[in-house]
Scaffold this motif. Structure first.
Motif, mmCIF file in Angstrom:
data_model
loop_
_atom_site.group_PDB
_atom_site.id
_atom_site.type_symbol
_atom_site.label_atom_id
_atom_site.label_comp_id
_atom_site.label_asym_id
_atom_site.label_seq_id
_atom_site.Cartn_x
_atom_site.Cartn_y
_atom_site.Cartn_z
ATOM 1 N N ARG A 75 -85.796 142.393 -28.509
ATOM 2 C CA ARG A 75 -84.524 142.742 -29.171
ATOM 3 C C ARG A 75 -83.934 144.033 -28.616
ATOM 4 N N ALA A 76 -84.788 145.017 -28.356
ATOM 5 C CA ALA A 76 -84.294 146.293 -27.818
ATOM 6 C C ALA A 76 -83.633 146.085 -26.461
ATOM 7 N N VAL A 77 -84.254 145.291 -25.592
ATOM 8 C CA VAL A 77 -83.675 145.037 -24.272
ATOM 9 C C VAL A 77 -82.380 144.248 -24.410
ATOM 10 N N GLU A 78 -82.391 143.215 -25.223
ATOM 11 C CA GLU A 78 -81.193 142.385 -25.392
ATOM 12 C C GLU A 78 -80.025 143.186 -25.954
ATOM 13 N N LYS A 79 -80.299 144.037 -26.956
ATOM 14 C CA LYS A 79 -79.239 144.820 -27.597
ATOM 15 C C LYS A 79 -78.982 146.152 -26.888
ATOM 16 N N GLN A 80 -79.873 146.481 -25.931
ATOM 17 C CA GLN A 80 -79.817 147.754 -25.220
ATOM 18 C C GLN A 80 -79.805 148.927 -26.202
ATOM 19 N N PHE A 81 -80.663 148.793 -27.225
ATOM 20 C CA PHE A 81 -80.729 149.806 -28.271
ATOM 21 C C PHE A 81 -82.115 149.787 -28.902
ATOM 22 N N ALA A 82 -82.725 150.964 -29.017
ATOM 23 C CA ALA A 82 -84.005 151.108 -29.708
ATOM 24 C C ALA A 82 -83.753 151.756 -31.061
ATOM 25 N N LYS A 83 -84.070 151.035 -32.121
ATOM 26 C CA LYS A 83 -83.861 151.560 -33.473
ATOM 27 C C LYS A 83 -84.673 152.832 -33.693
ATOM 28 N N ASN A 84 -85.923 152.835 -33.204
ATOM 29 C CA ASN A 84 -86.790 153.998 -33.299
ATOM 30 C C ASN A 84 -86.479 154.928 -32.124
ATOM 31 N N LYS A 85 -86.006 156.122 -32.418
ATOM 32 C CA LYS A 85 -85.594 157.069 -31.373
ATOM 33 C C LYS A 85 -86.738 157.448 -30.434
ATOM 34 N N ALA A 86 -87.983 157.325 -30.898
ATOM 35 C CA ALA A 86 -89.126 157.646 -30.039
ATOM 36 C C ALA A 86 -89.213 156.692 -28.849
ATOM 37 N N PHE A 87 -88.680 155.489 -29.009
ATOM 38 C CA PHE A 87 -88.741 154.498 -27.932
ATOM 39 C C PHE A 87 -87.510 154.515 -27.033
ATOM 40 N N ALA A 88 -86.493 155.275 -27.392
ATOM 41 C CA ALA A 88 -85.245 155.301 -26.624
ATOM 42 C C ALA A 88 -85.454 155.683 -25.156
ATOM 43 N N PRO A 89 -86.261 156.719 -24.836
ATOM 44 C CA PRO A 89 -86.462 157.051 -23.415
ATOM 45 C C PRO A 89 -87.158 155.923 -22.642
ATOM 46 N N LEU A 90 -88.091 155.223 -23.279
ATOM 47 C CA LEU A 90 -88.777 154.107 -22.622
ATOM 48 C C LEU A 90 -87.798 152.968 -22.358
ATOM 49 N N LEU A 91 -86.966 152.685 -23.345
ATOM 50 C CA LEU A 91 -85.972 151.630 -23.176
ATOM 51 C C LEU A 91 -84.971 152.011 -22.090
ATOM 52 N N GLU A 92 -84.525 153.245 -22.075
ATOM 53 C CA GLU A 92 -83.554 153.682 -21.066
ATOM 54 C C GLU A 92 -84.124 153.536 -19.661
ATOM 55 N N GLU A 93 -85.388 153.902 -19.488
ATOM 56 C CA GLU A 93 -86.035 153.746 -18.185
ATOM 57 C C GLU A 93 -86.078 152.267 -17.790
ATOM 58 N N ALA A 94 -86.411 151.415 -18.747
ATOM 59 C CA ALA A 94 -86.462 149.976 -18.475
ATOM 60 C C ALA A 94 -85.078 149.445 -18.102
ATOM 61 N N LEU A 95 -84.063 149.829 -18.838
ATOM 62 C CA LEU A 95 -82.714 149.336 -18.571
ATOM 63 C C LEU A 95 -82.224 149.758 -17.185
ATOM 64 N N GLN A 96 -82.578 150.963 -16.759
ATOM 65 C CA GLN A 96 -82.197 151.403 -15.420
ATOM 66 C C GLN A 96 -82.844 150.529 -14.353
ATOM 67 N N MET A 97 -84.107 150.166 -14.555
ATOM 68 C CA MET A 97 -84.780 149.296 -13.592
ATOM 69 C C MET A 97 -84.208 147.883 -13.637
ATOM 70 N N ILE A 98 -83.905 147.402 -14.833
ATOM 71 C CA ILE A 98 -83.366 146.046 -14.994
ATOM 72 C C ILE A 98 -82.070 145.884 -14.209
ATOM 73 N N GLU A 99 -81.272 146.930 -14.124
ATOM 74 C CA GLU A 99 -80.000 146.869 -13.396
ATOM 75 C C GLU A 99 -80.184 146.568 -11.908
ATOM 76 N N THR A 100 -81.377 146.784 -11.382
ATOM 77 C CA THR A 100 -81.603 146.569 -9.947
ATOM 78 C C THR A 100 -81.840 145.098 -9.592
#
Length: 129
Positions: A75-100
């Motif tokens: 859900r976080a990847v699909e919505k590009q949003f992590a409800k828990n702020k502690a996971f936001a940096p991990l999600l952001e790193e993943a989203l940057q890689m996904i763009e490649t």
């Protein structure tokens, strides 16, 4: 298309954690069992995603379909949003890689369909005991 199965596991929550990555496609299969140290189960799920993305980038896979039994990560990847702020940096790193990637898909699957990645994650935990 490359199919990538990911799973994070912990012994305790938080506890000793591991990531499992199972990649199949082009007539071959790859298994990765990655020790993660101490973290929560949700953190381990995110780290499994990150390790799998790095592996796919290193292997120069451009069209990938990820499977996870973590609804939180899917859900976080699909919505590009992590409800828990502690996971936001991990999600952001993943989203940057996904763009490649040329094409990237992620799909939630039941745990029963993710047994190989789960076994690999548990193997990584055992290696740390």
């Amino acid at each position: 298309m490359i199919e990538v199965y990911i799973d994070g596991a912990t012994a305790g929550n938080p506890g000793i954690s591991g990531a499992g990555v199972f990649i199949k496609g082009h007539g071959s299969a790859e298994n990765y069992s990655i020790p993660l140290g101490n973290m929560s189960n949700h953190e381990a799920e995110y780290h499994a995603l990150l390790h799998a993305l790095r592996i796919c980038i290193k292997q120069n896979y451009k069209v990938v379909s990820f499977r996870t039994d973590s609804q939180l990560v899917e859900r976080a990847v699909e919505k590009q949003f992590a409800k828990n702020k502690a996971f936001a940096p991990l999600l952001e790193e993943a989203l940057q890689m996904i763009e490649t990637f040329d094409l990237f898909f992620i799909k939630w699957i039941p745990s029963s369909q993710n047994s190989v990645a789960d076994a690999l994650a548990r193997k990584a935990i055992e290696a740390q005991k």
